[in-house]
Every structure is written in structure tokens, then in C-alpha cells.
Design an enzyme around this catalytic site. Structure first.
Site, PDB file in Angstrom:
ATOM      1  N   LYS A 116      -9.917  -5.579 -32.566  1.00 45.45           N
ATOM      2  CA  LYS A 116     -11.156  -5.649 -31.802  1.00 45.45           C
ATOM      3  C   LYS A 116     -10.987  -6.390 -30.477  1.00 45.45           C
ATOM      4  O   LYS A 116     -11.607  -6.031 -29.485  1.00 45.45           O
ATOM      5  CB  LYS A 116     -12.249  -6.327 -32.629  1.00 45.45           C
ATOM      6  CG  LYS A 116     -12.745  -5.507 -33.810  1.00 45.45           C
ATOM      7  CD  LYS A 116     -13.903  -6.234 -34.505  1.00 45.45           C
ATOM      8  CE  LYS A 116     -14.130  -5.760 -35.925  1.00 45.45           C
ATOM      9  NZ  LYS A 116     -14.739  -4.451 -36.072  1.00 45.45           N
ATOM     10  N   GLU A 200     -18.725 -13.403 -30.648  1.00 47.60           N
ATOM     11  CA  GLU A 200     -19.612 -12.531 -29.876  1.00 47.60           C
ATOM     12  C   GLU A 200     -21.006 -13.104 -29.877  1.00 47.60           C
ATOM     13  O   GLU A 200     -21.426 -13.724 -30.852  1.00 47.60           O
ATOM     14  CB  GLU A 200     -19.676 -11.132 -30.530  1.00 47.60           C
ATOM     15  CG  GLU A 200     -18.672 -10.185 -29.983  1.00 47.60           C
ATOM     16  CD  GLU A 200     -18.766  -8.803 -30.615  1.00 47.60           C
ATOM     17  OE1 GLU A 200     -19.800  -8.472 -31.225  1.00 47.60           O
ATOM     18  OE2 GLU A 200     -17.776  -8.066 -30.496  1.00 47.60           O
ATOM     19  N   HIS A 235     -24.247  -4.432 -43.034  1.00 46.75           N
ATOM     20  CA  HIS A 235     -23.352  -3.856 -42.028  1.00 46.75           C
ATOM     21  C   HIS A 235     -22.735  -2.536 -42.458  1.00 46.75           C
ATOM     22  O   HIS A 235     -21.784  -2.068 -41.845  1.00 46.75           O
ATOM     23  CB  HIS A 235     -22.246  -4.840 -41.616  1.00 46.75           C
ATOM     24  CG  HIS A 235     -22.793  -6.124 -41.063  1.00 46.75           C
ATOM     25  ND1 HIS A 235     -23.681  -6.149 -40.021  1.00 46.75           N
ATOM     26  CD2 HIS A 235     -22.589  -7.406 -41.422  1.00 46.75           C
ATOM     27  CE1 HIS A 235     -24.005  -7.403 -39.765  1.00 46.75           C
ATOM     28  NE2 HIS A 235     -23.366  -8.189 -40.596  1.00 46.75           N
ATOM     29  N   ARG A 297     -10.931   8.372 -35.441  1.00 48.22           N
ATOM     30  CA  ARG A 297     -10.893   9.333 -36.565  1.00 48.22           C
ATOM     31  C   ARG A 297     -12.229  10.064 -36.606  1.00 48.22           C
ATOM     32  O   ARG A 297     -13.135   9.741 -35.844  1.00 48.22           O
ATOM     33  CB  ARG A 297     -10.696   8.585 -37.873  1.00 48.22           C
ATOM     34  CG  ARG A 297     -11.748   7.490 -38.037  1.00 48.22           C
ATOM     35  CD  ARG A 297     -11.729   6.857 -39.398  1.00 48.22           C
ATOM     36  NE  ARG A 297     -12.457   5.603 -39.419  1.00 48.22           N
ATOM     37  CZ  ARG A 297     -13.768   5.483 -39.510  1.00 48.22           C
ATOM     38  NH1 ARG A 297     -14.521   6.558 -39.577  1.00 48.22           N
ATOM     39  NH2 ARG A 297     -14.350   4.299 -39.519  1.00 48.22           N
TER      40      ARG A 297
HETATM   41  P1  ADP Z   1     -16.695  -3.143 -38.584  1.00 47.36           P
HETATM   42  O1  ADP Z   1     -15.455  -2.765 -37.838  1.00 47.36           O
HETATM   43  O2  ADP Z   1     -16.411  -4.062 -39.724  1.00 47.36           O
HETATM   44  O3  ADP Z   1     -17.541  -1.969 -38.960  1.00 47.36           O
HETATM   45  P2  ADP Z   1     -18.332  -3.681 -36.258  1.00 47.36           P
HETATM   46  O4  ADP Z   1     -17.807  -4.499 -35.165  1.00 47.36           O
HETATM   47  O5  ADP Z   1     -18.336  -2.196 -36.077  1.00 47.36           O
HETATM   48  O6  ADP Z   1     -17.544  -4.042 -37.582  1.00 47.36           O
HETATM   49  O7  ADP Z   1     -19.781  -4.139 -36.617  1.00 47.36           O
HETATM   50  C1  ADP Z   1     -20.451  -3.653 -37.761  1.00 47.36           C
HETATM   51  C2  ADP Z   1     -21.942  -3.910 -37.683  1.00 47.36           C
HETATM   52  O8  ADP Z   1     -22.205  -5.311 -37.492  1.00 47.36           O
HETATM   53  C3  ADP Z   1     -22.622  -3.255 -36.495  1.00 47.36           C
HETATM   54  O9  ADP Z   1     -22.991  -1.938 -36.779  1.00 47.36           O
HETATM   55  C4  ADP Z   1     -23.819  -4.156 -36.286  1.00 47.36           C
HETATM   56  O10 ADP Z   1     -24.801  -3.867 -37.243  1.00 47.36           O
HETATM   57  C5  ADP Z   1     -23.301  -5.529 -36.624  1.00 47.36           C
HETATM   58  N1  ADP Z   1     -22.848  -6.243 -35.413  1.00 47.36           N
HETATM   59  C6  ADP Z   1     -21.633  -6.173 -34.846  1.00 47.36           C
HETATM   60  N2  ADP Z   1     -21.553  -6.944 -33.737  1.00 47.36           N
HETATM   61  C7  ADP Z   1     -22.754  -7.524 -33.591  1.00 47.36           C
HETATM   62  C8  ADP Z   1     -23.319  -8.450 -32.636  1.00 47.36           C
HETATM   63  N3  ADP Z   1     -22.612  -8.925 -31.622  1.00 47.36           N
HETATM   64  N4  ADP Z   1     -24.597  -8.829 -32.803  1.00 47.36           N
HETATM   65  C9  ADP Z   1     -25.331  -8.366 -33.847  1.00 47.36           C
HETATM   66  N5  ADP Z   1     -24.860  -7.522 -34.775  1.00 47.36           N
HETATM   67  C10 ADP Z   1     -23.594  -7.089 -34.667  1.00 47.36           C
END
Ligand code: ADP
Length: 636
Positions: A116, A200, A235, A297
Site C-alpha cells: 500500500k 491515514e 471492511h 485482478r
Molecule cells: P484491504 O486491502 O484490506 O481491503 P483497503 O485499504 O482497501 O484494505 O480498505 C478497506 C476498507 O477500509 C475500505 O473499503 C474502507 O471501508 C475502509 N477504509 C480504508 N481506508 C480508510 C480511511 N482512510 N478512512 C476510513 N475508512 C477507510
């Protein structure tokens, strides 16, 4: 175009890829583990190769075995599906080194987007907006907490190697930062073998917006509009739709342009998804939408994009892998109507969403909608793999029509004895907030009590059940002989001299007692295929929920009317015991945490009371149905 394809996956996605391959005249080859010998994807393929024991590590994730299966079966190409080896750059290289066509992202793109922090840095360079925060090398607690303060609370700590919603901690208060960091690092190290994190800004009222992109080996990249996947639980996506509610033309232009830029920055080929997080407090706005990550993917939710564009993304993947250009120009990709997908999970929402495993003795999905599934009646839901058993996809003119049609579809799901989230999905879809398009990722958490509220059987269901019980007890269901069942002397108070006979019948629906008056003019609903549990209990399906209806109160009908014992719903490992013997606990409080199916599941107190017994310790392996703890109710 290659003439044969091996799908290095299982379940619904393997079946999905086979469907397109078959249509294109490409020979299909399945691989399977010992646990999947009878699985649908094996039956659907032209040829199937056993690659090892049930645990994914020893079969679906074993690169050498998958490659050997490809060699033995003469496969010319490998499609990895999603999960498993789909984002494994080393495997992609091994496939190509073996002289096979890799139907996936270029290894360099997988690597560039794999972590990431690196992905975010790359996006900053490409001019794509990213969530504010810190993604540096210095991982000391001092530096990270200083960066959290500079970013501004609330913040989200994320494992740089994270995925699948794991390895994330929201922190609202600086005092809680150090503990949250330590626990996030522990989880990251054990789940991903890498304890590095990034910080973040925690986006309030976050909406998950993602853009489907598609590239070819000639340097073209197009987008196929956005999807909204904000309806999540912990999530993890539950319901997805395309397009996104409230997306205006200017915002769409900005996010799709950013997505194409991101894909071009890594010379992307094939199907990919750029995920954004949007601050939804004032609707969707381009300047409040930030890059989160790229998935290199095909996604689980790709069918909603297929529905609104009419594109078969798997066909496009085949073509791109074979070196063909993207089949449509950007301007020729339509966006028609509204599509919505619900993920049907084998899990029990009433019991903390615990995965539910076992044989699908009764498995019926609604007709008239797109169903992507990897199981069938008689099949098994195994503890070894993801509990998602099907996706239901609808396409309609408007969002309201799509939501209504999908709710009708989830309401038609009939599964027994494995539990599903179908009723829960229906309650999400018909919730006024969801229906109005007012959803952020916190929706399920905020509305959970309504969404998992105990389902109530309709009067019509109870009436039908009462009639069946009555008729069955006289050994005669329906038929000309029906009234012979009405023996006026068999039932107290049932006889009326100058009217239809009317009888009181007690029924228990999931343990709830009801008294029904049956009168002779009623007839049973004519269906004879409600699964019967025994001579006095029948399973009914209504609105996606299941009701065990019985003439007697017994253990089965009592359902969640627990005796206080907490049993392992499946084999697994104890990872925490948050309560001790003697502790006073309230209903819903976690007592034991079990890790199974790659997830942690809290077993909670069934009622207010006291922990009378704890039979396990952290690290113990337990088998299904083992008693882990006992709770005594307050009165005792
Ligand atoms: P993963 O790779 O584990 O799926 P992500 O980075 O895609 O993780 O984040 C998954 C979920 O977490 C997102 O869809 C959102 O709901 C929540 N999320 C991620 N980053 C943030 C953020 N900065 N603030 C609030 N919610 C977040």
C-alpha cells in the site's frame, strides 16, 4: 486465441470463468483439492486435476502443483480467478516461464501495487490524489504517533502488506495510539509476515468508490465506470452496485480519469480495479475522493459492471492475454441502467455472523436474476474456504427498481441446514437509508441491531404450518379425504355444530409459540418440499430467513434459546479468551475468540449471566461442536 484454459481457483469464480470459456469454444480444466472432489467447478469443467489436500496451502496455493496440473492436462493458459494466486507476481512469472499464457496482471504491475505504501507513493508521482497521511520508512512508535498527530485524529493505521480488510485499526484518541499500533503490528506480522504500517487520515462518512479499468498490451487503457461498494461489514463488501448513487458527471470524469492515469502509471494489462475512498459528508466530490489501492485482478463484484456495460470482462481478459487490443473504444462503452449485487454467505448473522458449514441438503436460489455460484444442492460448504456461496445480481432501469428486485431475489433464497445471510441482505436492501442511497461504510455497524433483528414468521406462514401439522398428525395431507382429519372429539373445543370446524393449533416457529385457529376452508400451500426435520418439525423459508416450525418445543426449534454452552461452530484455534470463569457478563459480550476460515470469530454470551466454566486456553485446537465455555443465566 489459446484453445484451453486452466482455472487455478474454485467455487463461483472458477464456474464463472468456465462459462465464458465454453461460450468461446475454449477447453476448460479445473484443479481441485480433496475437499472439493464433488464440487460444482469440477463437474462443470471438461477435465479436472486433483492437486492436493484440503488446506489451500497444500493445493490451491501450491504453485508447483498447479503448474504440474497445467502441464499434465495440456493447458495453454491459466486464469487465477481472485484470491489465492491471483496477485502473486512470482506465480505469474512462473506461468509465463513455463510457456503458458497468464490471464492476469503483468508481474511488474502486481509488484508495484502490492504494498500500500509503495502504491500510494507511485500514485502521488502520477498525480493521482491519495489519502493524506504518512507512508515512510521510519516505523518507530515516536515517529508514527507524531505523524498521526500531524495528520489529525481520527486516523487509520494500516498494514502496508494488508488486504481483505485485515490489519487496520481506527484510532480516535492519541492516548490509544500506542496500543492500537502494537495490536495492528501483531496482526500484520502474523497475517502478512510484514509488520510495517502506514498512517491515514480516517475519512468520516467514508464511501468506497472503485473504478473498473482495462488495459491491453498495446498501451490502451479504458475504464468501465465506477462501482459503489460502501455497504460493508467489518471492511468486507456485502452489497455492491454500479453506478454509484449521487455520482455527477464532473466527479465521474475526475475519478475515472484518475483511475486510467493510475493504471497507465503501471503499464497495466487486463482487468484491474482502482479503489478510492470518498468523504461522503456532502455527497461525492472530486476533491474529496482519494486513491486507496489497486487490485490487480478481476474483482468479486465485476458482474455489476458487466450488467451496466454489456461487456463480458472474462472474455476481455482472454483477449487481452492473447495479445488482442481492448475490444471497445472508451466512447463506445455504454452505461445503461443500474446493477446491484448481493453476496450470499454461509454464515449466521444472528450468531455473530459465524460461518456455517456443512452439507447443503436444501439449496434453491431464485430464478430470473443472474446467479454466480459454486455450489449446488447436496454439495458441501467446507471450513477450509471462503464462506461466500453465491452472488445474486440484478439489472434494472433505476436504482430503486434494482434494489427492489434484489430484495425480492434474496427473499427467495432457500438454504438448509447451512445458515445464510439472505434475510440480512433483504433487510439491508429495504432499509430506508440504503434505499435512499444514503450509505457509507459505517452503515451496517450503525444499523446492526435492526438488520440482525430476530425474524418474525408471517401469519400466513404460521397458518400454513398449523394446517400441515394438523393434517399430518391425522396421517392425511390434502386430498379429497381432508375433512376426515377433523375429528371433533380429538381436539378440545374444536367442534362447532353449524359452521366449518375450527381448531386451535399451537405451533413453535424458531421457538416462538403461537396459537393459530385453523378452519376447514384453508389448504396447505401445496408445496411438499419443505425440508422435514422429523415427524413434527418442518423448515419454512420466508424473506431469506429460515423458520423451523414445530408442534412441540424442543432443542431444534428453540434455536438460539441457548442452554448457556458456547460450542465451536467449526474446527479452529482459540486465539483469545476475553472473559474468565466467575466474570459477570452481559448478553453479546465476547467470551472466547476462535480463529477459523482465516477469520476471527467471537463467541458471545447468549444472555446476561456469569461465566461458570472456561474449558479452553489460547492456542488450543478445538473440533467442531466442542464446548468451549459455559454461561449461567442471571436467575441461576
Ligand atoms: P484491504 O486491502 O484490506 O481491503 P483497503 O485499504 O482497501 O484494505 O480498505 C478497506 C476498507 O477500509 C475500505 O473499503 C474502507 O471501508 C475502509 N477504509 C480504508 N481506508 C480508510 C480511511 N482512510 N478512512 C476510513 N475508512 C477507510
Amino acid at each position: 486465441m489459446f484453445k484451453s484454459v486452466l482455472v487455478a481457483n474454485r467455487g463461483e469464480i472458477a464456474c464463472r470463468v468456465f462459462r465464458t470459456a465454453r461460450r468461446m469454444g475454449i477447453r476448460t480444466i479445473a484443479v481441485y483439492s480433496e475437499a472439493d472432489a464433488g464440487a460444482l467447478h469440477v463437474r462443470l469443467a471438461d477435465e479436472a486435476v486433483l492437486i492436493g489436500p484440503a488446506p489451500a496451502r497444500e493445493s490451491y496455493l501450491d504453485q508447483a502443483k498447479v503448474l504440474e496440473a497445467a502441464r499434465a492436462s495440456g493447458a495453454e493458459a491459466i486464469h487465477p480467478g481472485y484470491g489465492f494466486l491471483s496477485e502473486n507476481a512470482e506465480f505469474a512469472e512462473a506461468v509465463m516461464a513455463a510457456g503458458l499464457v497468464w490471464i492476469g496482471a503483468p508481474p511488474a504491475a502486481i509488484r508495484a501495487m502490492g504494498l500500500k505504501d509503495a502504491a500510494k507513493k507511485l500514485m502521488v508521482e502520477a498525480g493521482v490524489p491519495v489519502t493524506p497521511g504518512y507512508m515512510g520508512e521510519d516505523q518507530s512508535v515516536e515517529r508514527l504517533s507524531a505523524e498521526a498527530a500531524a495528520t489529525g485524529y481520527p486516523v487509520l493505521i494500516k498494514a502496508v502488506a494488508g488486504g481483505g480488510g485485515k490489519g487496520m485499526r481506527r484510532v480516535d484518541d492519541p492516548a490509544a495510539f500506542a496500543d492500537a499500533l502494537a495490536s495492528c503490528q501483531r496482526e500484520a506480522a502474523s497475517s502478512f509476515g510484514d509488520d510495517r504500517v502506514l498512517i491515514e487520515k480516517y475519512i468520516l462518512s467514508p464511501r468506497h468508490i472503485e473504478v473498473q479499468v482495462f488495459g491491453d498490451s498495446h498501451g490502451n487503457v479504458v475504464h468501465l465506470y465506477e462501482r459503489d461498494c460502501s455497504l460493508q461489514r467489518r471492511h468486507q463488501k456485502v452489497i455492491e452496485e454500479a453506478p454509484a448513487p449521487g455520482m455527477d458527471a464532473a466527479t465521474r470524469a475526475a475519478v475515472t480519469e484518475a483511475a486510467v492515469k493510475a493504471a497507465k502509471a503501471v503499464n497495466y494489462v487486463g482487468a484491474g480495479t482502482i479503489e478510492f475512498i470518498a468523504d461522503g459528508t456532502e455527497g461525492l466530490r472530486a476533491d474529496r475522493t482519494w486513491f486507496m489501492e489497486m487490485n490487480t485482478r478481476l474483482q468479486v463484484e465485476h458482474p455489476v459492471t458487466e450488467a451496466i456495460t454489456g461487456v463480458d470482462l472474462v472474455e476481455w481478459q482472454f483477449r487481452a492475454a492473447a495479445g488482442e487490443p481492448v475490444p471497445l473504444k472508451q466512447a463506445d462503452i455504454p452505461l445503461i441502467g443500474w446493477a446491484m449485487e448481493a453476496r450470499l454467505y454461509a454464515e449466521d448473522p444472528a450468531n455473530g455472523f459465524m460461518p456455517s458449514i456443512g452439507r447443503l441438503e436444501h439449496f434453491r436460489l431464485p430464478e430470473g436474476v443472474r446467479i454466480d455460484t459454486g455450489v449446488e444442492q447436496g454439495g458441501e460448504v467446507s471450513q477450509f474456504y471462503d464462506p461466500m456461496i453465491a452472488k445474486l445480481i440484478v439489472h434494472a432501469d433505476t436504482r430503486e427498481a434494482a434494489a427492489t428486485a434484489l430484495a425480492r431475489a434474496t427473499g427467495g433464497v432457500e438454504v438448509w441446514p447451512v445458515r445464510t445471510n439472505a434475510g440480512f441482505l433483504g433487510r439491508c436492501l429495504t432499509h430506508p437509508r440504503f434505499f435512499a442511497g444514503d450509505v457509507d461504510t459505517g452503515f451496517i455497524g450503525a444499523e446492526e441491531s435492526t438488520l440482525i433483528s430476530k425474524p418474525v414468521a408471517s401469519q400466513a406462514l404460521l397458518q400454513d404450518a398449523a394446517l400441515r401439522i394438523r393434517l399430518a398428525s391425522r396421517g392425511s395431507v390434502a386430498g379429497s379425504d381432508r375433512y376426515a382429519a377433523w375429528d371433533p372429539f380429538a381436539s378440545p373445543g374444536g367442534f362447532r355444530a353449524n359452521a366449518e370446524p375450527r381448531l386451535d393449533q399451537i405451533v413453535y416457529a424458531n421457538g416462538e409459540r403461537a396459537i393459530l385457529q385453523i378452519d376447514g376452508s384453508l389448504s396447505a400451500d401445496g408445496r411438499s418440499d419443505h425440508p422435514a426435520l422429523d415427524s413434527h418439525s418442518t423448515v419454512y423459508f420466508e424473506g431469506g430467513d429460515t423458520f423451523v416450525v414445530s408442534s412441540r418445543m424442543d432443542a431444534l426449534t428453540a434455536g438460539s434459546a441457548s442452554d448457556g454452552s458456547l460450542r465451536a461452530p467449526m474446527p479452529g484455534k482459540i486465539v483469545a479468551t476475553p472473559a474468565c470463569p466467575g466474570d459477570v457478563v452481559t448478553k453479546g459480550q465476547p467470551i472466547v475468540v476462535l480463529e477459523a476460515m482465516k477469520m476471527e470469530h467471537a463467541l458471545v454470551a447468549p444472555f446476561d449471566g456469569k461465566v461458570s466454566e472456561l474449558s479452553v486456553a489460547v492456542g488450543d485446537q478445538v473440533s467442531a461442536d466442542a464446548i468451549l465455555a459455559m454461561v449461567l443465566p442471571d436467575e441461576a
